[in-house]
Each structure stands twice: as structure tokens, then as C-alpha cells.
Design an enzyme around this catalytic site. Sequence first.
Site, PDB file in Angstrom:
ATOM      1  N   TYR A   4     -52.512 -15.646  13.187  1.00 26.22           N
ATOM      2  CA  TYR A   4     -52.574 -14.259  13.170  1.00 26.22           C
ATOM      3  C   TYR A   4     -53.953 -13.702  13.013  1.00 26.22           C
ATOM      4  CZ  TYR A   4     -51.090  -9.700  11.553  1.00 26.22           C
ATOM      5  OH  TYR A   4     -50.890  -8.233  11.512  1.00 26.22           O
TER       6      TYR A   4
ATOM      7  N   ARG B 190      -9.945   2.344  -3.382  1.00 23.75           N
ATOM      8  CA  ARG B 190     -10.063   1.164  -4.337  1.00 23.75           C
ATOM      9  C   ARG B 190     -11.182   0.074  -4.140  1.00 23.75           C
ATOM     10  NH1 ARG B 190      -3.813  -0.095  -2.843  1.00 23.75           N
ATOM     11  NH2 ARG B 190      -4.441   1.151  -1.071  1.00 23.75           N
TER      12      ARG B 190
HETATM   13  C1  UD1 Z   1       0.612   0.715   4.111  1.00 24.78           C
HETATM   14  C2  UD1 Z   1       2.065   1.106   4.379  1.00 24.78           C
HETATM   15  C3  UD1 Z   1       2.886   0.293   3.403  1.00 24.78           C
HETATM   16  C4  UD1 Z   1       2.592  -1.174   3.752  1.00 24.78           C
HETATM   17  C5  UD1 Z   1       1.024  -1.423   3.568  1.00 24.78           C
HETATM   18  C6  UD1 Z   1       0.858  -2.921   3.938  1.00 24.78           C
HETATM   19  C7  UD1 Z   1       2.116   3.476   4.863  1.00 24.78           C
HETATM   20  C8  UD1 Z   1       2.339   4.782   4.534  1.00 24.78           C
HETATM   21  N1  UD1 Z   1       2.091   2.553   4.075  1.00 24.78           N
HETATM   22  O1  UD1 Z   1       0.235   0.904   2.696  1.00 24.78           O
HETATM   23  O2  UD1 Z   1       4.166   0.604   4.094  1.00 24.78           O
HETATM   24  O3  UD1 Z   1       3.368  -2.015   2.825  1.00 24.78           O
HETATM   25  O4  UD1 Z   1       0.448  -0.488   4.239  1.00 24.78           O
HETATM   26  O5  UD1 Z   1      -0.584  -3.273   3.805  1.00 24.78           O
HETATM   27  O6  UD1 Z   1       1.805   3.360   5.981  1.00 24.78           O
HETATM   28  N2  UD1 Z   1      -5.421   5.167   7.494  1.00 24.78           N
HETATM   29  C9  UD1 Z   1      -6.036   5.918   8.556  1.00 24.78           C
HETATM   30  N3  UD1 Z   1      -5.656   7.242   8.260  1.00 24.78           N
HETATM   31  C10 UD1 Z   1      -4.926   7.637   7.339  1.00 24.78           C
HETATM   32  C11 UD1 Z   1      -4.606   6.873   6.341  1.00 24.78           C
HETATM   33  C12 UD1 Z   1      -4.898   5.194   6.419  1.00 24.78           C
HETATM   34  O7  UD1 Z   1      -6.405   5.506   9.482  1.00 24.78           O
HETATM   35  O8  UD1 Z   1      -5.060   8.901   7.099  1.00 24.78           O
HETATM   36  C13 UD1 Z   1      -5.755   3.543   7.624  1.00 24.78           C
HETATM   37  C14 UD1 Z   1      -6.494   3.061   6.529  1.00 24.78           C
HETATM   38  O9  UD1 Z   1      -7.940   2.892   6.986  1.00 24.78           O
HETATM   39  C15 UD1 Z   1      -5.944   1.317   6.579  1.00 24.78           C
HETATM   40  C16 UD1 Z   1      -4.519   1.608   7.002  1.00 24.78           C
HETATM   41  O10 UD1 Z   1      -4.381   2.854   7.710  1.00 24.78           O
HETATM   42  O11 UD1 Z   1      -6.825   0.633   7.443  1.00 24.78           O
HETATM   43  C17 UD1 Z   1      -3.573   1.642   5.886  1.00 24.78           C
HETATM   44  O12 UD1 Z   1      -3.810   2.315   4.947  1.00 24.78           O
HETATM   45  P1  UD1 Z   1      -3.663   2.330   3.102  1.00 24.78           P
HETATM   46  O13 UD1 Z   1      -3.923   3.350   2.670  1.00 24.78           O
HETATM   47  O14 UD1 Z   1      -4.195   1.040   3.106  1.00 24.78           O
HETATM   48  O15 UD1 Z   1      -2.018   1.906   3.270  1.00 24.78           O
HETATM   49  P2  UD1 Z   1      -1.303   1.299   2.064  1.00 24.78           P
HETATM   50  O16 UD1 Z   1      -1.223   2.046   0.821  1.00 24.78           O
HETATM   51  O17 UD1 Z   1      -1.736  -0.069   1.870  1.00 24.78           O
HETATM   52 CA    CA Z   2      -3.669  -1.251   2.745  1.00 26.79          CA
END
Ligand code: UD1
Ligand code: CA
Length: 557
Positions: free
Chosen positions: A414, A33
Site C-alpha cells: 500500500y 423483557r
Molecule cells: C405466549 C402465549 C402463551 C404461551 C407462551 C409460550 C399468547 C397470548 N400467549 O405468551 O399462552 O404459553 O407464548 O411461549 O399468545 N407478537 C406479535 N404481535 C403481538 C404480540 C406478540 O407478533 O401483538 C409476537 C412476539 O413478537 C413473540 C410472540 O408473538 O414472538 C409471543 O409473544 P409474547 O409476548 O412473547 O407471548 P408470551 O407472553 O410469551
Molecule cells: Ca414469549
Amino acid sequence: MSSMSSAPIGQAATVDEATTVTAIILAAGKGTRMRSARSKLIHPVAGWPMIRHVIAAVREAGATRAAVVLGHEAEAVRAVLPFDELSMSTMVQEPQLGTGHAVRVALDALSSSPPVDEVGGPGVALILYGDMPLVSAATLRALLDLYRRGGYPLNLVSAVVANPYGYGRILRDAGGRVVGVKEQKELAPDEEGIAEINCGVYCADLDWLRQAVPALPRHPDGEYYLPDLAPQAVRAGGVGVLGDADATEMQGVNDRAQLADADALMRARINRRHMLAGVTIVDPARTYIEPAVRIGADTVIHPNTHLRGDTLIGGDCAVGPDSEIADSTLLDGSTVARSVVEGGARVGRGCHVGPYAHLRRGAVLEEGAQIGNYAEVKNAVIGPGAVAHHVSYLGDATVGEGTNIGAGTIIANYDGVNKHRTTIGARVFVGSNTVLRAPVTLGDDSRTGAGAVVLRDVAPGHTVAGVPAREITPHPPTPSPREGEGEKGPPHPPTPSPSRGEGERNAPAPLAVRRVEGKQGLNKSTPSLPRQGEPVGLSAPQSREINPHGAGGEGAL
Ligand code: UD1
Ligand code: CA
């Protein structure tokens, strides 16, 4: 901040304050995003890559080591990690199968290289997402405290927010106990109104985590969700919830609008800390201070000022408006207005910089020195009380105490190939529009006439003038010049008339030519820099001294 718990507080806590705290920070996601070619986690918030704020918070909360899960743009993210701040390891999650899978990758890597301090003792993991730069150490400490007091295998932070859309929601049973967390896309219509969100900050017993994570279910989208640990924790003793979290702290950054929001909130937090410590910030909304900057009491920061990197500003200073100070030091009682000070520059006590001055790497102003408008200093020490008030370039130089650098003075450091040093002694009077071709030395108490082009060293107490400059009259040392004299020109006899006559070349300089002689006389009596295309120098022998590269202001750096 209150805490609501799904199991009674007071259950035997198995760990104490000495428990090793390991932070697991998830930073592998693509951050779609953000619509960026770069990882979301290196986009800056208050000047720092956002993941650095998360690491600073876990460290302040007592974590002694951090495991950072990388994936998308792994090398770029690794490059911004502060490896010197705590014991840090990185691992790569490939492919990225969700937040639960990311923690599994971290645990696998950690157990294959257990840290010395964990052997024989229980451990606790603080798990955070790298896209939550605003989370505070105080909140993390409260969560650790809940873990220690409550003995729940899993503890998480929740907040009730006005617009919960996009977040995972906390599901509770009729008795108010947490039973699970459900992601936005899986919510049933009657669950969409749940306003209590999962903030994405967890604290879990490491041993329990090692059992629970491999048992996470796979979702239809192929991912493993970390919040699915909740139902397992319910079966193992309950989920501790740190509720009513400060919603601003819990804001995740998923797009550039949220990035700007987080940046503004972080800046406001930093500014507030300085204001409460005695710094006046005239307009906090237009003041940009990075986290590591230190500022003394009674200093005033004017609007549109950027203080970056490892900058130290003393007390009783005034900085701004419209200024940038980066990785530099400003001691007590100094002022910087509408200027740039960068690259490790050091400004002593009671100095003045600006407006429109530029101090670069290696610039050192000693006590009371003044660098005025359109003046640039690089790799140069400006002695105590020395002044360069107007339109100067001082590069690769040493300027002695009490010296006055006249308007328009340029150090031609220089030659097109190499940089050379210039030494200007104490109490020197450098006349307006002097060019000093480096390497060159002006002895203590020496003087140059307006427009002099100085190619050779000037002995202490001597005066040179002309193009190229020649000695016109030795004179005894004079008292230290006062501020403003550079504007009036040198108070010594006028400089010789540049004559092309061979016979006059070695004659004593005419001392009595006055500028009031009329147009022609003025032209003749005022030494001037050669125009473009004009031969440099007054005669053949002298022009041979000119460096074939030509002496110019610094052209390439
Ligand atoms: C996540 C939570 C949600 C919470 C929200 C809070 C999950 C499934 N959902 O959603 O419940 O309300 O955060 O902000 O956890 N990442 C990895 N590896 C992956 C996927 C993600 O390292 O395979 C990392 C991303 O880089 C990021 C973080 O995990 O820093 C969160 O991932 P993101 O996709 O932003 O989760 P949300 O949809 O925001
Ligand atoms: Ca997030």
C-alpha cells in the site's frame, strides 16, 4: 412424544400429505423483557438471529411458504430473514394488539395474494412465535401428523413443566378434554398449580382459521390472544394436543438469561450432531459452531473454537484451541491452532496455520503450505509447500511453490493511495526481514539477503541484498529450501556493507565481510531498515526511486 387428544383419533381426515403447509411466524412484539433497543428476534442464538432457527425448522418440517408478521424494528428483522430459503412474505402489524391480532394481519395479507399452489386445494397453517428458536422440525412434523390423522381444526403442543410460571396453562374438563388456555395474569388462585403449559406452537386448518380468528374476544388489556381459539375449536370438533413435548424445545426467549439458556442448548444440539457424525469435540461446552457449518469425520475440534457462517472443514483436520474460522474452507488433513481464518479464505490439504496467524479475504493456501506465528495473509495465493513461519505480512501477492518466506518479511502493498501486487516465484528464498515494495516480482529461484528492501524486480536465479536491494551475485537455481532455513538467514554470501561513499555505489558488493568483525563491523555489514528520520537509501540517485508516500505495511483496509 405421545399425543393426547380431545376428540377421538380416526375421525375422517380431510387432507393428505400433499396439503400445502403455510407457516405463520409472529415477530412483531417489542420483547420488553430483553431491555434492548433491538428486536428480540434478531438477538443471536448459536450465531443466528433467533428467528432464523424457527424458519429453518418450519422449512425442514415441510412448509413451502412462510408469512412473517413484523412490527417492532420491522426493517431490522426483515433484513435477517432468509428470503432465498422458501417462499416468504412479510406483513406489518401496527398497532400490536396481541398474538391473535397478529395472525389476523397475516391471514388478511395472505388472502389478498393467494399463492398459486394453494388454489383449489386445502391448506394448513403452522403458527409459531419467533421467540422459540429451539423448536424442532420433528415436533412440527408430529403436530402436522396429528392434524392429518385427527382432523381437528386446531392442534397445539403442550408440555408439563416444573415451573409453569409465565406461560399460558391448558385447561381440561373432568373428562380430560381441552376446553381452553388461560394466560398467567388471568389465572384464578386454584389454577396457578396447573403444570401443563401452552408451548405456543399451533397447527390449524386454514379455512377454519379464517372464520375463527376474526371472532376472537378482546381482553381487558386491549389484546386478542391466539390461544383463545381453543374454545371455538372445541365447538368445531375438538383440539388436538401433542402432549409431553420436550420442555427444552419449547423454551421461549423473553429475557437475556433465557437467551443464554437457549444459546447453550442450541450449541449442545449442534455439537452432538457433529459428534455423532464422527467429529471429536474435546470440550463441547466451550465449542461454538454455527448451524450451517460442515465438518468431516475424524476432525478434532479443540476448546474455545468458533466456527461461523458458511464454513467447511474437511476430514482429519485439527482446529483450535482458541481459533475462529468464519465463512472459510479447510481441506482434509489441515491444522489451525490459535488463529483466525475468515472472509472466504481457502486452506488446501495438509496445510498448517498458526499459532497466532490471520488469514483474511482472498487468502488461499495451496496443498501443504504453512503459515506460522504472527503471520497475516490477505488476497494472496500461497503456493504448494510454501512456508511463512514467522512474523510476516503477505498481502496482494502470489507466492510460488516451495518458496520460503523468511522471518519478518513484509510486503509493502500500500503506497498510501493504491494497493499493488507482488509476485514471488517458485523456490524463492526470501531472507529474514525483507521488505518487498509492491509492485515487484521475484523470479523463480531468486534470493534476497536478510534485511533487503526490494524496490525493483529480481530476475530468476538472481540474488539481491541491501537497502535498497541491489544484485550481489547471480547464481544457478537452487533446490527448494527446507523448513527452518528462514531462522538461520540466507546461506549465501553476506550482504554488502551499506556505504554512503558515492564511489562505492556501483562497485561490486563486498562478499567477504563477516559478522564476527566486532561491534562496528557488525553494524556496517548488516543492512538494516532506516531508522525513523533517517534518509532512506544510500545516495541521492537511489533515494529518488523511493515513492514519496513511503512504503509501509498495509495501513488502511
Ligand atoms: C405466549 C402465549 C402463551 C404461551 C407462551 C409460550 C399468547 C397470548 N400467549 O405468551 O399462552 O404459553 O407464548 O411461549 O399468545 N407478537 C406479535 N404481535 C403481538 C404480540 C406478540 O407478533 O401483538 C409476537 C412476539 O413478537 C413473540 C410472540 O408473538 O414472538 C409471543 O409473544 P409474547 O409476548 O412473547 O407471548 P408470551 O407472553 O410469551
Ligand atoms: Ca414469549
